[in-house]
Design an enzyme around this catalytic site. Structure first.
Site, PDB file in Angstrom:
ATOM      1  N   HIS A  24      25.114 -30.680 -13.867  1.00 58.91           N
ATOM      2  CA  HIS A  24      24.003 -31.266 -13.119  1.00 58.91           C
ATOM      3  C   HIS A  24      22.821 -31.571 -14.036  1.00 58.91           C
ATOM      4  CE1 HIS A  24      20.869 -31.660  -9.961  1.00 58.91           C
ATOM      5  NE2 HIS A  24      20.146 -30.967 -10.816  1.00 58.91           N
ATOM      6  N   GLU A  25      22.446 -30.604 -14.866  1.00 55.44           N
ATOM      7  CA  GLU A  25      21.285 -30.790 -15.742  1.00 55.44           C
ATOM      8  C   GLU A  25      21.534 -31.893 -16.772  1.00 55.44           C
ATOM      9  OE1 GLU A  25      18.553 -29.549 -14.952  1.00 55.44           O
ATOM     10  OE2 GLU A  25      19.284 -28.088 -13.489  1.00 55.44           O
ATOM     11  N   HIS A  55      21.054 -35.414 -15.450  1.00 51.89           N
ATOM     12  CA  HIS A  55      19.707 -35.979 -15.506  1.00 51.89           C
ATOM     13  C   HIS A  55      19.497 -36.756 -16.809  1.00 51.89           C
ATOM     14  CE1 HIS A  55      17.924 -34.296 -11.927  1.00 51.89           C
ATOM     15  NE2 HIS A  55      18.256 -33.061 -12.248  1.00 51.89           N
ATOM     16  N   GLU A 110      17.830 -35.867  -8.028  1.00 50.62           N
ATOM     17  CA  GLU A 110      18.605 -34.644  -7.865  1.00 50.62           C
ATOM     18  C   GLU A 110      19.975 -34.931  -7.253  1.00 50.62           C
ATOM     19  OE1 GLU A 110      17.899 -31.597  -8.957  1.00 50.62           O
ATOM     20  OE2 GLU A 110      16.119 -32.453  -9.883  1.00 50.62           O
TER      21      GLU A 110
END
Length: 264
Positions: free
Chosen positions: A124-125, A128, A187
């Protein structure tokens, strides 16, 4: 009429001039090299201010998961080695920065029950970074300030007595109507991109759903979704569940890494 025109210009300047991998319009006002320098500088500063974990087993575990993820990151997002640092803190958090930087707080290892859930977090990070969300966030903030300044000038030129009240209202409108949803879209996009990335890297994408179920248990009292830069846990679980049929085949074709989680 001029006020309406200025508001329209503000909305137009916040629309995208690029496309994310999911097809979403993006506004990019900074170069990749600028963002990489900013990310590296921020990371170096954090390392001087935050306590870094000296646990060999914890660092080995996090590095193992991170290595499996980053090998599948497109070269367009970062071409080179990734620096991974574990911060010794109860904070339930992790992050990735432009320039190939990943930070994981030991507190989140208590929520992520296994390598698959940690893979969901790091995926997920890194998502970004892949989608250049930091560029978008900085660019949208700059553009919104430019737009509000334009409105202010037009209001002032029209000698409108309630200018301060109007400007305050517009400021809230930009915050809740543009910037916060903008953050929520980031997100949600990182969730989906990250789920695909973790699956390609050999981590079970179903673990991303379980992770947010765990997060929901410890995040009681969170603000309503429309007042937050993050989607609600329920929204994230729903979106990840809906995307699972697309990420699951990627996992079936991958080789699962063997990262042993130590006792925390």
């Amino acid at each position: 009429m001029k006020i309406k025109l200025a508001i329209c210009l503000t909305v137009i300047v916040l629309t995208g001039c690029a496309k994310s991998s999911t097809g979403r319009s993006q506004l990019m006002m900074m170069s990749d090299s600028e963002l990489n320098k900013m990310g590296s500088a921020s990371f170096e500063e954090m390392k001087t201010k935050e306590k870094i974990s000296q646990s060999i087993v914890i660092n080995r575990y996090v590095q193992c998961v991170a290595n499996a993820i980053t090998v599948n990151v497109p070269k367009s997002a970062h071409d080179g080695a990734w620096e991974v640092v574990v911060f010794d803190s109860a904070q339930v958090n992790a992050f990735a920065l432009p320039g190939g930087k990943i930070g994981v707080y030991t507190g989140i290892l208590k929520v992520a029950e296994d390598q698959d859930q940690l893979g969901a977090i790091i995926g997920h990070e890194v998502g970004h970074v892949i989608e250049r969300h930091s560029n978008e966030r900085l660019s949208s903030n700059q553009a919104s300030q430019m737009g509000l300044s334009l409105v202010n000038v037009l209001l002032e030129s029209q000698n409108i007595e309630s200018r301060n009240t109007v400007m305050a209202g517009l400021g809230l409108g930009v915050q809740y109507g543009v910037l916060m949803p903008y953050g929520r879209s980031h997100e949600s996009e990182a969730d989906i991109v990250g789920q695909d990335l973790m699956a390609k890297s050999g981590f079970d994408p179903e673990a991303s759903i379980k992770l947010w179920q765990n997060m929901a248990k410890i995040s009681k009292g969170a603000p309503p979704e429309f007042m937050s830069t993050h989607p609600s846990n329920a929204t994230r679980i729903k979106q990840l569940s809906e995307h699972l049929p697309k990420s699951a085949p990627l996992f079936k074709r991958a080789i699962a890494p063997k990262c042993t989680k130590p006792k925390i």
